[in-house]
Scaffold this motif. Structure first.
Motif, PDB file in Angstrom:
ATOM      1  N   UNK A 168      88.319 160.875  -0.141  1.00 49.45           N
ATOM      2  CA  UNK A 168      87.661 159.616  -0.468  1.00 49.45           C
ATOM      3  C   UNK A 168      88.692 158.551  -0.803  1.00 49.45           C
ATOM      4  N   UNK A 194      91.717 173.448   1.976  1.00 51.12           N
ATOM      5  CA  UNK A 194      90.505 174.196   2.334  1.00 51.12           C
ATOM      6  C   UNK A 194      90.428 174.436   3.839  1.00 51.12           C
ATOM      7  N   UNK A 231      80.415 172.813  -1.150  1.00 48.79           N
ATOM      8  CA  UNK A 231      79.284 173.758  -1.063  1.00 48.79           C
ATOM      9  C   UNK A 231      79.014 174.491  -2.368  1.00 48.79           C
ATOM     10  N   UNK A 271      94.183 168.673  -1.458  1.00 46.75           N
ATOM     11  CA  UNK A 271      92.931 169.399  -1.689  1.00 46.75           C
ATOM     12  C   UNK A 271      92.156 169.563  -0.381  1.00 46.75           C
ATOM     13  N   UNK A 328      79.404 168.701  -3.655  1.00 45.82           N
ATOM     14  CA  UNK A 328      78.587 168.940  -2.458  1.00 45.82           C
ATOM     15  C   UNK A 328      79.448 169.327  -1.263  1.00 45.82           C
ATOM     16  N   UNK A 329      80.576 168.592  -1.069  1.00 50.96           N
ATOM     17  CA  UNK A 329      81.400 168.911   0.100  1.00 50.96           C
ATOM     18  C   UNK A 329      82.082 170.275  -0.053  1.00 50.96           C
ATOM     19  N   UNK A 333      77.844 164.801   6.021  1.00 46.92           N
ATOM     20  CA  UNK A 333      76.591 165.392   5.574  1.00 46.92           C
ATOM     21  C   UNK A 333      76.157 164.877   4.219  1.00 46.92           C
ATOM     22  N   UNK A 334      76.836 163.836   3.737  1.00 43.88           N
ATOM     23  CA  UNK A 334      76.487 163.288   2.421  1.00 43.88           C
ATOM     24  C   UNK A 334      75.405 162.222   2.524  1.00 43.88           C
ATOM     25  N   UNK A 363      86.552 166.074   3.039  1.00 43.53           N
ATOM     26  CA  UNK A 363      86.544 164.627   2.899  1.00 43.53           C
ATOM     27  C   UNK A 363      87.631 164.190   1.916  1.00 43.53           C
ATOM     28  N   UNK A 380      88.675 160.615  -5.964  1.00 43.20           N
ATOM     29  CA  UNK A 380      87.658 161.555  -6.429  1.00 43.20           C
ATOM     30  C   UNK A 380      88.236 162.869  -6.914  1.00 43.20           C
ATOM     31  N   UNK A 407      76.277 168.717   3.545  1.00 36.95           N
ATOM     32  CA  UNK A 407      77.728 168.869   3.519  1.00 36.95           C
ATOM     33  C   UNK A 407      78.142 170.323   3.727  1.00 36.95           C
ATOM     34  N   UNK A 408      79.374 170.505   4.168  1.00 36.19           N
ATOM     35  CA  UNK A 408      79.868 171.855   4.400  1.00 36.19           C
ATOM     36  C   UNK A 408      81.372 171.877   4.224  1.00 36.19           C
ATOM     37  N   UNK A 409      81.900 173.040   3.918  1.00 34.70           N
ATOM     38  CA  UNK A 409      83.351 173.185   3.759  1.00 34.70           C
ATOM     39  C   UNK A 409      84.078 173.036   5.085  1.00 34.70           C
ATOM     40  N   UNK A 410      83.309 173.065   6.191  1.00 34.84           N
ATOM     41  CA  UNK A 410      83.945 172.864   7.490  1.00 34.84           C
ATOM     42  C   UNK A 410      84.327 171.410   7.716  1.00 34.84           C
ATOM     43  N   UNK A 411      83.799 170.528   6.864  1.00 30.87           N
ATOM     44  CA  UNK A 411      84.150 169.113   6.982  1.00 30.87           C
ATOM     45  C   UNK A 411      84.690 168.638   5.639  1.00 30.87           C
TER      46      UNK A 411
END
Lengths: 305, 276
Positions: A86, A157, B185, A153, B182-183, A59-60, A84, A90, A78-82
């Motif tokens: 990197x 989540x 939220x 990390x 962003x990721x 969603x980025x 990432x 990051x 973006x959402x916490x359900x996905x």
């Protein structure tokens, strides 16, 4: 057809034309799905848009065409359900290792108490083999340790889908091997669904249930979905002795060396063979033919005797 | 090795200091008088009639006197150095903090919004190069108070480095970190405070450090104009009194206070710095 956790339908990415040239199409008309609990890798040469696909799923980034559907809903933002991971970790460099994790855990469960958050975070740090470095800043950690923090990390989540963008790309071969095994361990414990980009054929075979093969860009497409029929749990040292290992590996290498170029899309290209749904063709180069199965049975019989 | 380097640098600094002071002292001796002075010459100050810079011994003697009693107040034209510096520091801090209060939020907005950046940039580019003292007549006319006008001049000169640096720092926060926010939220406000502010803090603090330096430069000139109190007024007043020892002493004090202000900001910068 089984119900996928996430479906990618008709996904394309184009960059608008600069003066004097046509639109740049990175990839077009991608269709695939990922099942719950599945570990899927995507392999392809640089420039075929792998990272862009991952960013769109996260969603980025926005697709030019097509949609990503997760749990029956279109992905917007973006959402916490996905989660990432990197390539460059990051991590937030001004926060300690532990704070980098609690930062994410707190964002996920806003009403948790501080103790709950810390306890949960420490659990995941322990899971990636990091203990005693909670108070160090990321700059005081090695590359491998930083990537472990980043993985912790993401797993902490507990997203429904985990997206890994070449997570081991910047690591040396030894560290890479160790963290791959840790990733396998966490994955088998948490039953996460994972979508991962990699350049490394052996890494992909070790980790995935399925490997998506991408042709070269521009106009990249997903040519095949390769099933990895090697039993789990897998081990880095013994997997190469599996009879399916080299057929699969040769198939992947051959694709990357020659077919990825031949099958590349564009105006002059032939349409790809696909399944009815538009999903890429499923191949299983590691499948044992009946003769081999018979031979194996006989071996077992001999051993039993 | 490090220790010996430090020791050697201290020794060298001390040697340079002694050499410079010695040279200054030697070059500024009163001319030797061969004949007795006439009564007239004695009345007029005699040999001192010839203009010369006071030697360091005279300045140090005065410094010891002044620093021994820095806060005396014997009327409008005779206040201790501590009181004069106090006024200047008060004006600088008042104008500077006011500027920070406005520059940092606006810098944030400019850094986060390309629209605001483009819209406000022409104003900043035109207003920034104006010498802060050029605002003084207008400030005096509008505010009608010399004290507040001096503070306004400090405000207007320290706002620009903070504004520009904040905008630059905020606009250049690594995209990866924004993506992390962003990721997870995080809303706009939470992202601003938990990711952008700490990421841009070193750049913002650098702007604040530049600002305090400029503010301290400008306050001397501003106080020479508005008069009354402050270290700038003190320098000019002692010049009018032809007391060059006091002038040199106050020049030194301006340097020392400026150094302390810079050190404070440099320490603060170190607190928010991070290694990638």
């Amino acid at each position: 057809m089984e119900k996928h956790l996430i479906n990618i339908e008709g996904l394309s990415k184009r960059y608008p034309a600069q003066s004097g040239s046509a639109d740049l199409t990175v990839f077009e008309d991608l269709n695939f799905g990922i099942n719950k609990g599945e570990f899927v890798c995507i392999i392809g040469h640089s420039g075929c848009g792998k990272s862009t696909i991952l960013n769109i799923i996260a969603g980025l980034d926005d697709a030019s065409d097509g949609i990503v559907i997760m749990n029956g809903k279109e992905v917007v933002g973006p959402s916490l359900e996905r989660g990432v991971v990197f390539q460059n970790y990051s991590l937030l460099p001004w926060l300690s290792t532990l704070k980098n994790i609690t930062f994410a855990v707190q964002a996920r469960w806003r009403n948790w108490t501080k103790d709950q958050v810390v306890e949960h975070s420490l659990k995941f740090l322990k899971l990636v083999g990091l203990e005693g470095v909670e108070n160090r800043k990321p700059s005081q950690l090695s590359g491998g340790m930083r990537q472990r923090v980043s993985i912790a990390r993401a797993f902490a989540t507990q997203p429904q889908l985990l997206l890994l963008d070449e997570p081991f790309g910047a690591l040396d071969a030894l560290t890479r091997g160790v963290i791959q095994e840790e990733l396998l361990k966490i994955w088998s414990e948490t039953k996460q669904t994972v979508f991962m980009i990699t350049h490394d054929v052996d890494e992909a075979i070790l980790l995935s249930d399925r490997i998506l093969l991408m042709t070269n860009g521009p106009h990249a497409r997903i040519a095949e979905s390769v099933k990895i029929s090697i039993d789990r749990p897998r081990d880095r040292n013994t997997i190469i002795h599996d009879s399916a290992y080299y057929p699969i590996r040769n198939h992947l290498v051959e694709f990357l060396v020659s077919r990825s170029r031949e099958l590349s899309g564009g105006e002059s290209s032939k349409p790809l063979d696909t399944q009815e749904s538009g999903a890429p063709l499923e191949v299983d180069p590691g499948a044992k033919n009946t003769e081999e199965l018979e031979a194996e049975k006989n071996n077992v019989a001999v051993l039993v005797k | 090795m490090l220790k010996s380097l430090n020791v050697r640098s201290y020794v060298l600094s001390f040697v340079i200091l002694v050499a410079l002071l010695g040279l200054w002292e030697l070059l500024n001796q009163p001319p030797e008088t061969t004949e007795a002075l006439t009564e007239y010459e004695i009345l007029m100050g005699g040999a001192d009639q010839e203009a010369r810079v006071p030697p360091p011994s005279a300045v140090l003697k005065l410094a010891a006197e002044e620093l021994g009693n820095p806060f005396y107040d014997a009327g409008p034209n005779d206040k201790g150095i501590g009181i004069q510096l106090g006024y200047s520091i008060y004006r600088v801090l008042a104008g500077y903090l006011l500027a920070a209060l406005i520059a940092i939020p606006i810098g944030f907005v400019i850094g986060m919004s390309p629209l605001m950046n483009k819209a406000l940039n022409p104003f900043i580019q035109v207003l920034r190069p104006i010498s802060p003292l050029a605002w003084m007549p207008l400030a005096l006319f509008i505010i009608k108070d010399s004290e507040a006008s001096a503070i306004f001049v400090i405000f207007i000169c320290s706002i620009w480095p903070m504004l520009v640096n904040t905008a630059f720092g905020v606009a250049n926060v690594r995209n990866d970190w924004i993506n992390v926010a962003r990721t997870h939220e995080l809303g706009r406000v939470r992202t601003a405070f938990t990711v952008i502010l700490p990421a841009a803090a070193p750049t913002i603090l650098t702007g604040m450090r530049i600002s305090i330096g400029i503010a301290w430069l400008v306050i001397v000139a501003a106080e020479m104009l508005v008069g009354g109190t402050g270290i700038g007024y003190y320098v000019w007043n002692e010049w009018n009194n032809l007391d060059l020892s006091s002038v040199i002493f106050s020049i030194m004090m301006i340097g020392i206070v400026g150094m302390i202000l810079d050190m404070v900001l440099s320490r603060a910068t170190r607190l928010v710095e991070y290694n990638e």
